[in-house]
Design a protein around this motif. Structure first.
Motif, mmCIF file in Angstrom:
data_model
loop_
_atom_site.group_PDB
_atom_site.id
_atom_site.type_symbol
_atom_site.label_atom_id
_atom_site.label_comp_id
_atom_site.label_asym_id
_atom_site.label_seq_id
_atom_site.Cartn_x
_atom_site.Cartn_y
_atom_site.Cartn_z
ATOM 1 N N GLY A 57 0.816 -1.214 0.000
ATOM 2 C CA GLY A 57 0.000 0.000 0.000
ATOM 3 C C GLY A 57 0.844 1.256 0.000
ATOM 4 O O GLY A 57 2.049 1.236 0.268
ATOM 5 N N GLY A 58 0.224 2.377 -0.276
ATOM 6 C CA GLY A 58 0.915 3.655 -0.295
ATOM 7 C C GLY A 58 0.761 4.396 1.016
ATOM 8 O O GLY A 58 0.241 3.874 2.007
ATOM 9 N N SER A 59 1.202 5.634 1.016
ATOM 10 C CA SER A 59 1.133 6.451 2.221
ATOM 11 C C SER A 59 -0.316 6.697 2.658
ATOM 12 O O SER A 59 -0.630 6.681 3.860
ATOM 13 C CB SER A 59 1.832 7.793 1.982
ATOM 14 N N PHE A 60 -1.204 6.891 1.684
ATOM 15 C CA PHE A 60 -2.602 7.151 2.025
ATOM 16 C C PHE A 60 -3.214 5.967 2.768
ATOM 17 O O PHE A 60 -3.953 6.140 3.748
ATOM 18 C CB PHE A 60 -3.396 7.455 0.761
ATOM 19 N N ALA A 61 -2.908 4.744 2.317
ATOM 20 C CA ALA A 61 -3.435 3.552 2.977
ATOM 21 C C ALA A 61 -2.916 3.437 4.401
ATOM 22 O O ALA A 61 -3.643 3.030 5.314
ATOM 23 C CB ALA A 61 -3.065 2.302 2.187
ATOM 24 N N LYS A 62 -1.655 3.812 4.611
ATOM 25 C CA LYS A 62 -1.087 3.748 5.952
ATOM 26 C C LYS A 62 -1.729 4.777 6.874
ATOM 27 O O LYS A 62 -2.009 4.501 8.042
ATOM 28 C CB LYS A 62 0.426 3.955 5.884
ATOM 29 N N TYR A 63 -1.956 5.990 6.354
ATOM 30 C CA TYR A 63 -2.633 7.004 7.167
ATOM 31 C C TYR A 63 -4.080 6.595 7.459
ATOM 32 O O TYR A 63 -4.579 6.780 8.578
ATOM 33 C CB TYR A 63 -2.597 8.352 6.454
ATOM 34 N N ALA A 64 -4.751 6.038 6.458
ATOM 35 C CA ALA A 64 -6.145 5.624 6.653
ATOM 36 C C ALA A 64 -6.262 4.487 7.668
ATOM 37 O O ALA A 64 -7.298 4.349 8.340
ATOM 38 C CB ALA A 64 -6.747 5.191 5.313
ATOM 39 N N SER A 65 -5.203 3.678 7.789
ATOM 40 C CA SER A 65 -5.256 2.537 8.709
ATOM 41 C C SER A 65 -5.423 2.978 10.163
ATOM 42 O O SER A 65 -5.958 2.227 10.980
ATOM 43 C CB SER A 65 -3.991 1.691 8.569
ATOM 44 N N TRP A 66 -4.987 4.212 10.488
ATOM 45 C CA TRP A 66 -5.134 4.689 11.860
ATOM 46 C C TRP A 66 -6.605 4.880 12.239
ATOM 47 O O TRP A 66 -6.945 4.867 13.430
ATOM 48 C CB TRP A 66 -4.367 5.997 12.049
ATOM 49 N N LEU A 67 -7.450 5.034 11.253
ATOM 50 C CA LEU A 67 -8.878 5.162 11.545
ATOM 51 C C LEU A 67 -9.459 3.875 12.118
ATOM 52 O O LEU A 67 -10.538 3.894 12.725
ATOM 53 C CB LEU A 67 -9.638 5.538 10.266
ATOM 54 N N SER A 68 -8.764 2.762 11.928
ATOM 55 C CA SER A 68 -9.271 1.476 12.399
ATOM 56 C C SER A 68 -9.017 1.242 13.884
ATOM 57 O O SER A 68 -9.617 0.338 14.475
ATOM 58 C CB SER A 68 -8.624 0.335 11.603
ATOM 59 N N LEU A 69 -8.130 2.011 14.492
ATOM 60 C CA LEU A 69 -7.748 1.731 15.876
ATOM 61 C C LEU A 69 -8.936 1.720 16.847
ATOM 62 O O LEU A 69 -9.013 0.829 17.700
ATOM 63 C CB LEU A 69 -6.684 2.729 16.342
ATOM 64 N N PRO A 70 -9.871 2.675 16.769
ATOM 65 C CA PRO A 70 -11.000 2.601 17.718
ATOM 66 C C PRO A 70 -11.858 1.351 17.540
ATOM 67 O O PRO A 70 -12.518 0.918 18.493
ATOM 68 C CB PRO A 70 -11.811 3.866 17.399
ATOM 69 N N THR A 71 -11.848 0.757 16.343
ATOM 70 C CA THR A 71 -12.747 -0.371 16.090
ATOM 71 C C THR A 71 -12.358 -1.626 16.855
ATOM 72 O O THR A 71 -13.194 -2.516 17.017
ATOM 73 C CB THR A 71 -12.806 -0.695 14.584
ATOM 74 N N ILE A 72 -11.100 -1.718 17.321
ATOM 75 C CA ILE A 72 -10.712 -2.921 18.061
ATOM 76 C C ILE A 72 -11.444 -3.013 19.395
ATOM 77 O O ILE A 72 -11.505 -4.089 19.998
ATOM 78 C CB ILE A 72 -9.191 -2.986 18.285
ATOM 79 N N PHE A 73 -12.001 -1.902 19.855
ATOM 80 C CA PHE A 73 -12.734 -1.891 21.121
ATOM 81 C C PHE A 73 -14.248 -2.015 20.926
ATOM 82 O O PHE A 73 -14.981 -2.159 21.904
ATOM 83 C CB PHE A 73 -12.453 -0.594 21.888
ATOM 84 N N MET A 74 -14.714 -1.948 19.679
ATOM 85 C CA MET A 74 -16.152 -1.861 19.444
ATOM 86 C C MET A 74 -16.885 -3.182 19.612
ATOM 87 O O MET A 74 -18.117 -3.203 19.667
ATOM 88 C CB MET A 74 -16.417 -1.281 18.053
#
Length: 393
Positions: free
Chosen positions: A54-71
């Motif tokens: 993946g590119g830089s955008f995919a890596k930055y977008a991946s941080w949006l997933s962090l809250p979901t590990i608690f959901m």
């Protein structure tokens, strides 16, 4: 995780409890975000360990997933709301008397028909996955146990729908509800204390043997919701004191730490021992935190009335379809994930790709609600009315 039978919005003579539908819908949506990553994203760790992926955008977008590990903890909110909704019609001095025959008919029609349809849909998806080479085998034994709601005790969950583990637990709550009903009639505090003792003993015993599939560790969480309904109908539920708010935040933090600890150590704690016990203790912490939050929500309805009408309608609809959304989202994601891999050769790299599939799951749940859940619910109400009429005659 399930909704209670009744109108779309629980109401008393003086108010409508919108927060129940709002929170039920948001809890379902949180569980969906928690699960969509499994089949439709390569994962945060994969992106971290493979810089070329993946590119830089995919890596930055991946941080949006962090809250979901608690959901995934939204299941505990479901249990609290379930206890509230089941007891609400019977709560308070003016609550209706518990008619076991009517109660059983309505609970059966409310839960089982949509559940069976979801299990059959899961089987169909697994059959496609097996014949497409994505699944190594088909387990007819667990399939049959799932139809009978016995998979928690005598087998495993369907491979494409492990979220079904909560439904037999809900049924166990319903079976033992008469004990809660009579206990709350006598004393809410004594019933809560007894439920807490049962849950604590169950959690402690999990150190020796796995009992995640039992309803006992979650018993207090469910009773807490029922107790809130009782006190609310008695007009004896003042806003929680500030120190209870701090206590709720503390228990929420404890639950979050437990999830992070298990994730960091790659220990999902499916068995007994220390890991299993800490997982159940974390679930109880979430149950207490969500119970206090529901208490605050019920006594601060004005906050929810500030929402604009379009958000109100969206959250109400999400609350209506929350049971169907919970039942159908995992096999749907498995099917979509296989189709994506078949076409592109690998799972999506960008986390944002999961968002259209979340929307798709809501669309599918809306269809399932209209053609399975709502008709079954209506049939249950009609059968209950017939039973009541015959008894009156």
């Amino acid at each position: 995780m399930t909704k209670a039978a009744g109108p779309k919005v629980l109401s008393t003579n003086s108010e409508e409890i919108y927060c129940i539908s709002y929170l039920r819908g948001l809890a379902a949506l949180g569980v969906v975000f928690f699960h969509v990553r499994v089949d439709l994203w390569v994962g945060f760790i994969a992106l971290k360990e493979n810089p070329s992926l993946g590119g830089s955008f995919a890596k930055y977008a991946s941080w949006l997933s962090l809250p979901t590990i608690f959901m995934g903890a939204g299941v505990m909110l479901f249990f609290v709301i379930s206890g509230f909704c089941i007891h609400y019609p019977y709560a308070g001095p003016n609550g209706k008397k518990l008619d076991l025959q009517e109660y059983i008919v309505r609970r059966f029609c409310r839960i089982y028909p949509p559940y069976v349809v979801a299990v059959l849909f899961t089987f169909a998806v697994q059959w496609l996955g097996y014949h497409s080479g994505f699944l190594k085998s088909l387990d007819g034994h667990n399939d049959l146990l799932s139809v009978l709601m016995l998979q928690n005790s005598f087998g495993n969950q369907p491979e494409c729908n492990p979220a079904l583990w909560t439904i037999p637990i809900e049924v166990a709550f319903y079976i033992f509800f008469p004990l809660v009903y009579f206990g709350l009639r006598r004393s809410s505090w004594s019933t809560l204390a007894a439920g807490l003792v049962v849950s604590l003993l169950a959690i402690a015993s999990s150190f020796l043997a796995p009992i995640q599939s039992s309803f006992l560790p979650y018993w207090f969480t469910w009773i807490a919701g029922a107790a809130l309904a009782e006190q609310h109908k008695k007009k004896d539920l003042p806003p929680p004191a500030p120190w209870l708010g701090f206590l709720g935040v503390l228990f929420l933090f404890m639950g979050l730490v437990e999830i992070w600890h298990n994730r960091a150590n790659a220990a999902l704690a499916q068995g007994g021992g220390y890991d299993g016990m800490t997982k159940l203790a974390g679930a109880l912490a979430f149950g207490i935190a969500f119970s206090l939050f529901l208490w605050w929500s019920i006594t601060n309805q004005w906050v929810y009335r500030l929402l604009p009408s379009y958000m109100h309608k969206s959250l109400m609809h999400l609350g209506d379809i929350s049971y169907s959304l919970y039942l159908f989202h995992m096999p749907l994601f498995s099917l979509c994930g296989w189709m994506w891999v078949s076409h592109f050769g690998e799972k999506p790299v960008n986390y944002l790709i999961t968002l259209p599939f979340v929307v798709l799951s809501i669309v599918v749940a809306s269809i399932a609600y209209q053609y399975t859940e709502a008709p079954a619910h209506l049939a249950g109400r009609k059968l209950a009315s017939v039973i009541k009429s015959r008894r009156t005659a």
